[in-house]
Design an enzyme around this catalytic site. Structure first.
Site, PDB file in Angstrom:
ATOM      1  N   ASN A  45      -0.216   4.535  -0.210  1.00 44.08           N
ATOM      2  CA  ASN A  45      -0.760   5.814   0.265  1.00 44.08           C
ATOM      3  C   ASN A  45      -1.497   5.732   1.604  1.00 44.08           C
ATOM      4  O   ASN A  45      -2.232   6.641   1.976  1.00 44.08           O
ATOM      5  CB  ASN A  45      -1.689   6.413  -0.801  1.00 44.08           C
ATOM      6  CG  ASN A  45      -2.878   5.494  -1.096  1.00 44.08           C
ATOM      7  OD1 ASN A  45      -2.921   4.356  -0.592  1.00 44.08           O
ATOM      8  ND2 ASN A  45      -3.829   5.962  -1.877  1.00 44.08           N
TER       9      ASN A  45
ATOM     10  N   ASP B  18       0.852  -1.198   0.000  1.00 43.51           N
ATOM     11  CA  ASP B  18       0.000   0.000   0.000  1.00 43.51           C
ATOM     12  C   ASP B  18       0.885   1.245   0.000  1.00 43.51           C
ATOM     13  O   ASP B  18       1.663   1.447   0.932  1.00 43.51           O
ATOM     14  CB  ASP B  18      -0.888  -0.056   1.257  1.00 43.51           C
ATOM     15  CG  ASP B  18      -1.678   1.227   1.455  1.00 43.51           C
ATOM     16  OD1 ASP B  18      -1.868   1.977   0.479  1.00 43.51           O
ATOM     17  OD2 ASP B  18      -2.109   1.472   2.606  1.00 43.51           O
TER      18      ASP B  18
ATOM     19  N   HIS C 140      -4.623 -17.091  -4.670  1.00 38.09           N
ATOM     20  CA  HIS C 140      -5.472 -16.274  -3.784  1.00 38.09           C
ATOM     21  C   HIS C 140      -6.755 -17.005  -3.356  1.00 38.09           C
ATOM     22  O   HIS C 140      -7.558 -16.428  -2.628  1.00 38.09           O
ATOM     23  CB  HIS C 140      -5.830 -14.981  -4.508  1.00 38.09           C
ATOM     24  CG  HIS C 140      -6.640 -15.253  -5.750  1.00 38.09           C
ATOM     25  ND1 HIS C 140      -6.114 -15.921  -6.844  1.00 38.09           N
ATOM     26  CD2 HIS C 140      -7.927 -14.999  -6.052  1.00 38.09           C
ATOM     27  CE1 HIS C 140      -7.056 -16.055  -7.754  1.00 38.09           C
ATOM     28  NE2 HIS C 140      -8.169 -15.500  -7.304  1.00 38.09           N
ATOM     29  N   ASP C 141      -6.962 -18.227  -3.844  1.00 34.25           N
ATOM     30  CA  ASP C 141      -8.174 -18.979  -3.472  1.00 34.25           C
ATOM     31  C   ASP C 141      -7.871 -20.133  -2.515  1.00 34.25           C
ATOM     32  O   ASP C 141      -8.788 -20.829  -2.089  1.00 34.25           O
ATOM     33  CB  ASP C 141      -8.829 -19.606  -4.721  1.00 34.25           C
ATOM     34  CG  ASP C 141      -9.404 -18.579  -5.675  1.00 34.25           C
ATOM     35  OD1 ASP C 141      -9.776 -17.481  -5.221  1.00 34.25           O
ATOM     36  OD2 ASP C 141      -9.497 -18.887  -6.877  1.00 34.25           O
TER      37      ASP C 141
ATOM     38  N   ASP D 272      -4.022   3.995   2.693  1.00 36.97           N
ATOM     39  CA  ASP D 272      -5.469   3.757   2.854  1.00 36.97           C
ATOM     40  C   ASP D 272      -5.762   2.303   3.229  1.00 36.97           C
ATOM     41  O   ASP D 272      -6.912   1.883   3.289  1.00 36.97           O
ATOM     42  CB  ASP D 272      -6.252   4.173   1.597  1.00 36.97           C
ATOM     43  CG  ASP D 272      -5.917   3.309   0.383  1.00 36.97           C
ATOM     44  OD1 ASP D 272      -5.018   2.427   0.494  1.00 36.97           O
ATOM     45  OD2 ASP D 272      -6.528   3.501  -0.682  1.00 36.97           O
TER      46      ASP D 272
ATOM     47  N   ASP E 265      -5.334 -10.750 -15.479  1.00 35.13           N
ATOM     48  CA  ASP E 265      -6.387 -11.719 -15.197  1.00 35.13           C
ATOM     49  C   ASP E 265      -7.546 -11.385 -16.136  1.00 35.13           C
ATOM     50  O   ASP E 265      -8.021 -10.249 -16.159  1.00 35.13           O
ATOM     51  CB  ASP E 265      -6.825 -11.571 -13.734  1.00 35.13           C
ATOM     52  CG  ASP E 265      -7.102 -12.908 -13.076  1.00 35.13           C
ATOM     53  OD1 ASP E 265      -7.864 -13.686 -13.670  1.00 35.13           O
ATOM     54  OD2 ASP E 265      -6.572 -13.150 -11.981  1.00 35.13           O
TER      55      ASP E 265
ATOM     56  N   ASP F 280      -9.692 -16.666 -16.146  1.00 35.26           N
ATOM     57  CA  ASP F 280     -10.509 -17.088 -15.009  1.00 35.26           C
ATOM     58  C   ASP F 280     -11.597 -18.082 -15.439  1.00 35.26           C
ATOM     59  O   ASP F 280     -12.297 -17.847 -16.434  1.00 35.26           O
ATOM     60  CB  ASP F 280     -11.169 -15.823 -14.429  1.00 35.26           C
ATOM     61  CG  ASP F 280     -11.819 -16.042 -13.078  1.00 35.26           C
ATOM     62  OD1 ASP F 280     -11.112 -16.357 -12.120  1.00 35.26           O
ATOM     63  OD2 ASP F 280     -13.057 -15.891 -12.997  1.00 35.26           O
TER      64      ASP F 280
ATOM     65  N   ASP G 228      -1.767  -1.239  -3.786  1.00 34.95           N
ATOM     66  CA  ASP G 228      -2.052  -0.496  -5.023  1.00 34.95           C
ATOM     67  C   ASP G 228      -0.881  -0.605  -5.997  1.00 34.95           C
ATOM     68  O   ASP G 228       0.156  -1.205  -5.675  1.00 34.95           O
ATOM     69  CB  ASP G 228      -2.359   0.977  -4.691  1.00 34.95           C
ATOM     70  CG  ASP G 228      -1.347   1.538  -3.698  1.00 34.95           C
ATOM     71  OD1 ASP G 228      -0.135   1.435  -3.991  1.00 34.95           O
ATOM     72  OD2 ASP G 228      -1.750   2.039  -2.630  1.00 34.95           O
TER      73      ASP G 228
ATOM     74  N   GLU H 204      -7.494 -21.024 -16.019  1.00 33.00           N
ATOM     75  CA  GLU H 204      -7.917 -21.616 -14.748  1.00 33.00           C
ATOM     76  C   GLU H 204      -9.070 -22.542 -15.098  1.00 33.00           C
ATOM     77  O   GLU H 204     -10.142 -22.093 -15.519  1.00 33.00           O
ATOM     78  CB  GLU H 204      -8.371 -20.554 -13.753  1.00 33.00           C
ATOM     79  CG  GLU H 204      -8.634 -21.171 -12.383  1.00 33.00           C
ATOM     80  CD  GLU H 204      -9.735 -20.498 -11.583  1.00 33.00           C
ATOM     81  OE1 GLU H 204      -9.754 -20.649 -10.358  1.00 33.00           O
ATOM     82  OE2 GLU H 204     -10.607 -19.843 -12.177  1.00 33.00           O
TER      83      GLU H 204
HETATM   84  O1  ISL Z   1     -12.023 -20.911  -4.793  1.00 31.34           O
HETATM   85  C1  ISL Z   1     -12.438 -21.940  -5.239  1.00 31.34           C
HETATM   86  C2  ISL Z   1     -12.136 -23.081  -4.537  1.00 31.34           C
HETATM   87  O2  ISL Z   1     -11.816 -22.610  -3.323  1.00 31.34           O
HETATM   88  C3  ISL Z   1     -13.184 -22.089  -6.444  1.00 31.34           C
HETATM   89  O3  ISL Z   1     -14.458 -22.514  -6.315  1.00 31.34           O
HETATM   90  C4  ISL Z   1     -13.056 -20.799  -7.174  1.00 31.34           C
HETATM   91  O4  ISL Z   1     -14.147 -19.998  -6.977  1.00 31.34           O
HETATM   92  C5  ISL Z   1     -12.878 -21.172  -8.579  1.00 31.34           C
HETATM   93  O5  ISL Z   1     -11.628 -21.785  -8.615  1.00 31.34           O
HETATM   94  C6  ISL Z   1     -12.912 -20.004  -9.489  1.00 31.34           C
HETATM   95  O6  ISL Z   1     -11.993 -19.038  -9.092  1.00 31.34           O
HETATM   96  C7  ISL Z   1     -11.856 -17.896  -9.863  1.00 31.34           C
HETATM   97  O7  ISL Z   1     -13.081 -17.305 -10.222  1.00 31.34           O
HETATM   98  C8  ISL Z   1     -13.876 -16.780  -9.175  1.00 31.34           C
HETATM   99  C9  ISL Z   1     -13.072 -15.914  -8.203  1.00 31.34           C
HETATM  100  O8  ISL Z   1     -13.836 -15.680  -7.054  1.00 31.34           O
HETATM  101  C10 ISL Z   1     -11.771 -16.562  -7.818  1.00 31.34           C
HETATM  102  O9  ISL Z   1     -11.031 -15.713  -6.984  1.00 31.34           O
HETATM  103  C11 ISL Z   1     -11.052 -16.885  -9.090  1.00 31.34           C
HETATM  104  O10 ISL Z   1      -9.758 -17.376  -8.885  1.00 31.34           O
HETATM  105  C12 ISL Z   1     -14.958 -15.980  -9.829  1.00 31.34           C
HETATM  106  O11 ISL Z   1     -14.419 -15.061 -10.721  1.00 31.34           O
HETATM  107 CA    CA Z   2      -3.452   2.197  -1.218  1.00 30.90          CA
END
Ligand code: ISL
Ligand code: CA
Length: 542
Positions: free
Chosen positions: A22, A20, A321-322, A24, A97, A199, A28, A252
């Site tokens: 700034n 970050d 991130h999932d 907040d 993405d 995605d 960013d 993905e």
């Molecule tokens: O996160 C999951 C398993 O924990 C999946 O069901 C996930 O939602 C799936 O892999 C799809 O993920 C992607 O599309 C989603 C988004 O929320 C996720 O962050 C992204 O990686 C919808 O756009």
């Molecule tokens: Ca920021």
């Protein structure tokens, strides 16, 4: 164009939680620019940026309101252009993405659809209810109902949303949707991005909207997973757009199996360059991800081997991130955290495929330290809690399963230093920082000669200079309760990788010996592996 990218190391940035600039509390683009030297020092070649587009953030940017605008939280298009050129000056390229299964309900297309413009209604999947009932019996990825009334409920029209209700699915039967997306892709490629992480790309086209076979989750999936329609769209996108740039795609692909992955990545079919498969991420779950079982290293090893043997080129990842953090998931953590983190990285750099690292993995960051649901922001976790409550599951059981599986485990702010705010922010962070930042942070790790970063750099440069690790064939040598050993072979030469998944010293399987090329411990012993040791040896036949 896989050939130009397969040897590269990719580093995923989740911008909201990276740096970050700034105060907040939200990461960013200027924050990313300020940390490019860190990425360059790791030897990263490509950054995958999770969405930075304009978005109401119902799903942290995976709900896009304008594909050609930068979210005000993250900065401006000038900042982005500067990021591209600053990265390029360090030899780093960026992939974006591409979220094209759905838009945000705040996208202009959806707004105009709601306002009654037929053209835009046809951009989305809008169906009539069946005499007071929903259009079909499908399930939803976020433990919700996938149909939401479209406009006036009197009309009995519903729109489809496989994810949150603020993420209406696009109608890929409409050629205008195809042209819009081509245009968006060209917009970013013309700026010089190196391609896209696509995605949920294998669900974009729906074959039909009939009722599906009942499943525990995602009833209806047989109507949209890897349909012929999706394959065709991907071939068209390759021919009309991707082929004209020095760029690649990584899809993905949810619920993908090996035959589907082969089709999606087959060079002669011309669809995607690589895919993210999920089977290895399911080795510690029962059916759906919220039901965890004890992690057994052997089940991870079998899935890795199965995909190494089944698909000629894999993506190699344990985090994004999932997903919860891999050290928490696949190792004992605690005093074994560093050793475990190194061993897992060793695997990611020595299997056959392209290595993908998620921010924080280079210092062995752990799952978030959340104490209650209100500290979690992820929409999926909140929906799951509601659903579980509806099923009569009481607390603390609901909390226990969410705490373990929540996607926010991976989304806590990056831990740069031991100072307040973890060097991530000078303000109030958008998501709770893990209090272990005092010990686990980039600065401390760099100061530690046994740090994870130092080992990461060794692995990355080893792979970069080893044709065998880059290109060699894979074959499994040993799969035990704790020890995994495999060989990479290229024109008669070979390297063997050994991983110890346990807290005990373990014998090296019979028949495997050779000179140590690299090890995660200081004095590797002949004949045995230290706890969580990762080792590469040049193989000698015994
Ligand atoms: O996160 C999951 C398993 O924990 C999946 O069901 C996930 O939602 C799936 O892999 C799809 O993920 C992607 O599309 C989603 C988004 O929320 C996720 O962050 C992204 O990686 C919808 O756009
Ligand atoms: Ca920021």
């Amino acid at each position: 164009m896989l050939k130009n990218f397969k040897d590269k190391t990719v580093y995923q940035i989740y911008p909201r939680s990276f740096a970050d600039s700034n105060g907040d509390g939200i990461g960013d683009i200027r924050g990313i620019i300020s940390r490019l030297d860190h990425l360059a020092s790791l030897g990263v070649d490509i950054i995958w940026l999770s969405p930075i587009y304009k978005s109401p953030n119902d799903d942290n940017g995976y709900d896009i309101a304008d594909y050609k605008a930068i979210s005000a939280d993250f900065g401006t298009m000038e900042d982005f252009d500067e990021l591209l050129s600053e990265a390029a000056s360090r030899g780093i390229r960026i992939i974006m993405d591409l979220v094209i299964n759905h838009t945000s309900d705040e996208h202009e297309w959806f707004r105009r659809a709601l306002a009654g413009e037929e053209k835009y209604k046809n951009y989305y999947v809008i169906k009539k209810g069946k005499g007071g009932k929903l259009p079909n019996n499908w399930g939803n990825f976020f433990a919700d109902c996938p149909w939401e009334p479209f406009g006036d409920p009197e009309n009995e029209e519903y729109y489809l949303h496989l994810f949150s209700k603020k993420q209406p699915d696009l109608n890929w039967d409409n050629p205008e949707v195809y042209s819009e997306i081509c245009d968006i892709m060209r917009f970013w490629l013309d700026k010089g991005v190196a391609g896209f992480r696509c995605d949920v790309i294998n669900v974009i086209h729906k074959r039909s909207y009939e009722d599906g076979k009942k499943h525990l989750a995602l009833t209806g999936k047989e109507h949209y997973i890897s349909t012929e329609g999706t394959h065709k769209i991907l071939r068209d996108l390759r021919r009309d757009v991707m082929e004209h740039y020095d760029a690649f795609t990584v899809g993905e692909t949810v619920m993908v199996d090996i035959p589907m992955a082969r089709d999606l990545c087959a060079e002669d079919r011309g669809e995607l360059d690589m895919v993210f498969s999920f089977e290895h991420m399911e080795c510690d779950q029962i059916g759906i991800k919220w039901f965890k079982k004890k992690f057994k290293p052997k089940s991870l090893m079998s899935t890795l081997t199965k995909w190494q043997e089944g698909l000629s080129w894999n993506t190699l990842y344990f985090e994004n991130h999932d997903q919860p953090r891999s050290v928490t998931r696949f190792t004992k953590g605690g005093k074994w955290r560093k050793a475990g983190a190194k061993m897992l990285l060793g695997l990611l750099f020595s299997l056959r495929g392209t290595t993908f690292i998620y921010q924080g993995q280079e210092i062995g960051m752990t799952n978030g330290a959340f104490d209650k649901l209100s500290e979690i922001k992820d929409i999926e976790s909140h929906n799951v809690d509601k659903m579980a409550k509806g099923l009569g599951i009481i607390n603390p059981f609901r909390w226990r399963l969410i705490k373990k599986t929540s996607r926010d485990n991976a989304r806590t702010p990056m831990q740069w230093s031991g100072e307040e705010g973890a060097g991530f922010t000078s303000g109030e962070p958008w998501l709770k920082i893990n209090p272990n930042y005092k010990e686990i942070n980039v600065e401390a790790d760099l100061a530690d000669e046994d740090g994870v970063i130092a080992f990461f750099k060794r692995l990355n440069s080893f792979k970069a200079s080893s044709e065998i690790l880059k290109d060699g064939e894979f074959s499994e040598l040993h799969r035990g309760r704790a020890v995994y050993a495999f060989e990479r072979r290229l024109s008669g030469d070979s390297i063997v990788a050994l991983c110890n998944f346990s807290t005990k010293r373990r014998a090296i399987p019979k028949g495997i010996a050779g000179n140590v090329l690299l090890s995660s411990v200081n004095s590797p012993e002949t004949g045995s592996l230290a706890p969580y040791e990762f080792r590469l040896i040049s193989k000698k036949e015994l």
